[in-house]
Write a protein that holds these residues in place. Structure first.
Motif, PDB file in Angstrom:
ATOM      1  N   PRO A 132       0.837  -1.209   0.000  1.00 52.35           N
ATOM      2  CA  PRO A 132       0.000   0.000   0.000  1.00 52.35           C
ATOM      3  C   PRO A 132       0.870   1.256   0.000  1.00 52.35           C
ATOM      4  O   PRO A 132       1.936   1.298   0.629  1.00 52.35           O
ATOM      5  CB  PRO A 132      -0.796  -0.116   1.310  1.00 52.35           C
ATOM      6  N   LYS A 133       0.401   2.286  -0.687  1.00 52.99           N
ATOM      7  CA  LYS A 133       1.146   3.554  -0.766  1.00 52.99           C
ATOM      8  C   LYS A 133       1.398   4.138   0.629  1.00 52.99           C
ATOM      9  O   LYS A 133       2.460   4.684   0.905  1.00 52.99           O
ATOM     10  CB  LYS A 133       0.356   4.573  -1.603  1.00 52.99           C
ATOM     11  N   LYS A 134       0.406   4.013   1.504  1.00 57.50           N
ATOM     12  CA  LYS A 134       0.540   4.591   2.848  1.00 57.50           C
ATOM     13  C   LYS A 134       1.709   3.970   3.583  1.00 57.50           C
ATOM     14  O   LYS A 134       2.496   4.665   4.252  1.00 57.50           O
ATOM     15  CB  LYS A 134      -0.762   4.379   3.627  1.00 57.50           C
ATOM     16  N   LEU A 135       1.868   2.656   3.473  1.00 62.40           N
ATOM     17  CA  LEU A 135       2.972   1.957   4.129  1.00 62.40           C
ATOM     18  C   LEU A 135       4.313   2.375   3.519  1.00 62.40           C
ATOM     19  O   LEU A 135       5.282   2.638   4.239  1.00 62.40           O
ATOM     20  CB  LEU A 135       2.780   0.445   3.998  1.00 62.40           C
ATOM     21  N   ILE A 136       4.359   2.448   2.193  1.00 67.95           N
ATOM     22  CA  ILE A 136       5.612   2.828   1.514  1.00 67.95           C
ATOM     23  C   ILE A 136       6.039   4.228   1.935  1.00 67.95           C
ATOM     24  O   ILE A 136       7.216   4.479   2.235  1.00 67.95           O
ATOM     25  CB  ILE A 136       5.441   2.766  -0.024  1.00 67.95           C
ATOM     26  N   ARG A 137       5.072   5.150   1.990  1.00 62.89           N
ATOM     27  CA  ARG A 137       5.395   6.528   2.361  1.00 62.89           C
ATOM     28  C   ARG A 137       5.872   6.616   3.808  1.00 62.89           C
ATOM     29  O   ARG A 137       6.770   7.396   4.129  1.00 62.89           O
ATOM     30  CB  ARG A 137       4.189   7.435   2.131  1.00 62.89           C
ATOM     31  N   GLY A 138       5.277   5.800   4.663  1.00 62.96           N
ATOM     32  CA  GLY A 138       5.719   5.795   6.059  1.00 62.96           C
ATOM     33  C   GLY A 138       7.164   5.345   6.188  1.00 62.96           C
ATOM     34  O   GLY A 138       7.961   5.962   6.910  1.00 62.96           O
ATOM     35  N   VAL A 139       7.509   4.282   5.483  1.00 65.29           N
ATOM     36  CA  VAL A 139       8.889   3.788   5.501  1.00 65.29           C
ATOM     37  C   VAL A 139       9.820   4.829   4.880  1.00 65.29           C
ATOM     38  O   VAL A 139      10.925   5.072   5.364  1.00 65.29           O
ATOM     39  CB  VAL A 139       9.004   2.445   4.747  1.00 65.29           C
ATOM     40  N   TYR A 140       9.357   5.470   3.796  1.00 64.85           N
ATOM     41  CA  TYR A 140      10.180   6.488   3.137  1.00 64.85           C
ATOM     42  C   TYR A 140      10.532   7.618   4.109  1.00 64.85           C
ATOM     43  O   TYR A 140      11.684   8.047   4.196  1.00 64.85           O
ATOM     44  CB  TYR A 140       9.470   7.057   1.906  1.00 64.85           C
TER      45      TYR A 140
END
Length: 624
Positions: free
Chosen positions: A382-390
């Motif tokens: 999910p984009k939300k997870l990727i952005r959080g890790v980023y």
């Protein structure tokens, strides 16, 4: 190459002034033609038909006139076809243009193989035709003022005709996002570059522009790998042969990397004269490629000439370099070319080949791997997870290369800064809101829309992400490098030719299956090509790409004079203070300039724009 210029009015004083400002491009001859409707000027660097190629040049009855910068490589074949109906008075490639126009009109351009920018004046029809080669190797700028068209190989002659050097804020926004203004914009308001592969027609004080070339077929070749390798080899060999068409000796820029080394390998088989190769060294072992260049030169039994560039030389010539660039690009490669071309000239050469263009054709940038990996991540998570890790990773130190690479991949997967391919962004989207004062959403959207138009090309099949990235880079990353490369090389009257950028090779390379572009290593096909045809020693075939930009980081770290000049120029610039929040710029970028190549690169870009503003806004460029 040469220098060309013109105005759609009769003005002897103006055209002579423009010619004077182009003398460095053509120090060996000059001329002009004037009638009641047009003034054309030319400065010549004599390469083909040394004695008989004076320009402007006309047809038999003096009704059609031409001026050209560059070379038509297939002029001999074209001449054979035209001699049945036309009388030739020279052995010049330029004269072919006149008779081609008489036969085919504006459609003549599709017959040309070469790198060129030319103007044809048809006095019978009162029509002016401007055209530029498919990749934009030869520059052509124009403006409209007082119902007149003014055009030139460089911007300075246009400014000399009463055109005020005002800032084009759209071009400036593009520079701050993508490292350079994007065609047709320049940093100067009202001055445009004629787009590559285009024709401009001026008639009755109006003009139209149309494209005559682009890539249209992206469907992969249905051939075995070995046949594709052979096809690319024969296309490249044909292009190298064309690039060797000259009545003066031809040398080569040899970095020691695979691209220029392959060109040399083919050149050594096809060129009957002694070959001189030219290499630039920075004098630091960790970033130096001269040892690889020595291996390649010895393998091909050619003379290698090495120039060692010290930062002090750069410091003392920066005004001249930026003045030559005119409309800067936030990169360091053109600085290298400025000094290397002067070195070439001192050795008695005025034509060299280059390995430029291979990365865009054959998947040579490491960033392409990043994009493909990011695409896989974005399809899985999910984009939300990727952005959080980023955002977590983005807090890591900037001087850790692996972390920087991971951060870039996550950034692309998150959907930030779309169309980020090989790292060609200056300030990232979230940084722009913190650091820049001059970019609003509308300006930013217009800049991105230019890239989006090419990335979304409906002729590229769905799922061909690598092809889309390469296509964008071919149009927006390499082209600013080519036009600025022309100007810094021609500052010393040196013509650079690019065998990889023959349009027929480009069209073929974009049909190589994506699986054969990056396969274990970047540029898989040309590595296999070099191996199959024994063009390179094994230690060169397997080595990774090494860029010139890393010299910046070393110089910022180890040379106080260089660092002090760059930083003081930035802080002393009123223009930069209006455009950039220097407190945030220092905290986010400048403090890491000695630790991170990317931050060194961006600091250099800010410095260049400050220098540009000083030279072209505060001082009079015509008197510099």
């Amino acid at each position: 190459m040469c220098g060309i210029c013109g105005i759609t009015r009769s003005d002897k004083e103006a055209i002579r002034k423009m010619i004077k400002l182009l003398e460095h491009r053509g120090p060996e001859d000059s001329g002009y033609y004037i009638d009641d409707y047009i003034s054309l000027g030319h400065t010549r660097l004599s390469i083909i038909d040394i004695e008989g190629g004076h320009q402007p040049m006309c047809n038999e009855d003096g009704s059609i006139w031409v001026i050209m910068n560059g070379e038509i490589f297939n002029y001999k074949e074209l001449r054979e076809r035209l001699e049945k109906n036309h009388q030739f008075n020279t052995n010049s490639d330029t004269e072919v243009l006149i008779h081609l126009y008489e036969e085919f009109g504006v459609n003549m351009v599709s017959s040309l193989v070469g790198q060129f920018a030319f103007a044809i004046w048809d006095s019978n029809e009162k029509v002016l035709l401007l055209s530029r080669d498919r990749m934009g190797i030869c520059p052509m700028y124009y403006t409209i003022t007082d119902d007149n068209l003014i055009f030139s190989s460089e911007i300075k002659p246009i400014l000399a005709n009463g055109v005020e050097p005002e800032i084009n804020y759209y071009g400036l926004a593009e520079y701050l996002i993508f490292q350079s203004s994007l065609k047709p914009n320049t940093l100067f308001k009202g001055i445009y570059e004629l787009e590559p592969g285009s024709v401009l027609i001026w008639k009755e004080n109006k003009y139209t522009i149309h494209k005559y070339w682009d890539i249209h077929n992206f469907l992969p070749l249905n051939k075995p790998e070995n046949e594709i390798i052979s096809l690319i080899y024969h296309r490249l060999t044909e292009s190298v042969k064309y690039s060797l068409v000259s009545d003066v000796p031809v040398g080569i820029y040899l970095s020691g990397g695979i691209d220029s080394s392959i060109v040399l390998g083919i050149m050594s088989k096809e060129y009957s004269e002694d070959i001189n190769a030219f290499n630039l060294s920075f004098g630091y072992e960790e970033i130096d490629e001269k040892e690889y260049a020595k291996i390649v030169a010895e393998f091909n039994n050619v003379n290698l000439n090495i120039l060692t560039l010290e930062p002090e030389k750069v410091v003392h010539n920066l005004d001249r370099i930026v003045f030559s660039m005119e409309d800067p690009i936030a990169d360091f490669g053109e600085i290298k070319d400025y000094f290397l071309s002067n070195f070439v000239k001192s050795r008695g050469f005025k034509v060299v080949l280059s390995g430029g263009g291979s990365d865009e054709l054959f998947g040579g940038y490491g960033g392409y791997r990043d994009v493909l990996l990011a695409e896989k991540i974005s399809n899985l998570l999910p984009k939300k997870l990727i952005r959080g890790v980023y955002f977590l990773v983005s807090k890591s130190p900037d001087n850790l290369p692996k972390i920087t690479g991971i951060r870039k991949i996550l950034r692309i997967a998150s959907g930030f800064d779309p169309y980020l391919t090989n790292g060609g962004l200056f300030f990232l989207k979230d940084e722009r809101g913190k650091i820049l004062k001059s970019i609003n959403e509308e300006v930013e959207k217009k800049a991105y829309d230019k890239i989006k138009k090419y990335y979304s090309n409906d002729k590229i099949p769905n799922g061909y992400t690598l092809t889309r990235c390469q296509y964008v880079d071919l149009h927006f990353y390499i082209q600013p490098h080519l036009i600025h490369g022309d100007k810094v090389n021609m500052a010393h009257a040196v013509e650079v030719r690019y065998p990889y950028l023959d349009h027929r090779l480009i069209e073929t390379s974009f049909r190589i299956p994506e699986s054969l572009r990056i396969k274990g290593a970047e540029k898989y096909i040309i590595r296999k090509l070099a191996e199959k045809y024994r063009l390179l020693p094994k230690e060169i075939i397997g080595r990774r790409k090494m860029g010139f930009r890393s010299a910046l980081e070393v110089w910022f770290s180890e040379n106080k004079e260089f660092k002090d000049l760059v930083t003081s120029t930035i802080y002393d610039s009123e223009f930069i203070r209006k455009m950039i929040d220097l407190t945030k710029f220092e905290r986010l970028i400048l403090k890491n300039v000695s630790k991170s190549n990317w931050h060194a690169h961006r600091t250099w870009g800010v410095f260049l724009i400050a220098k540009w503003y000083d030279l072209f806004e505060v001082s009079n460029p015509c008197e510099y």
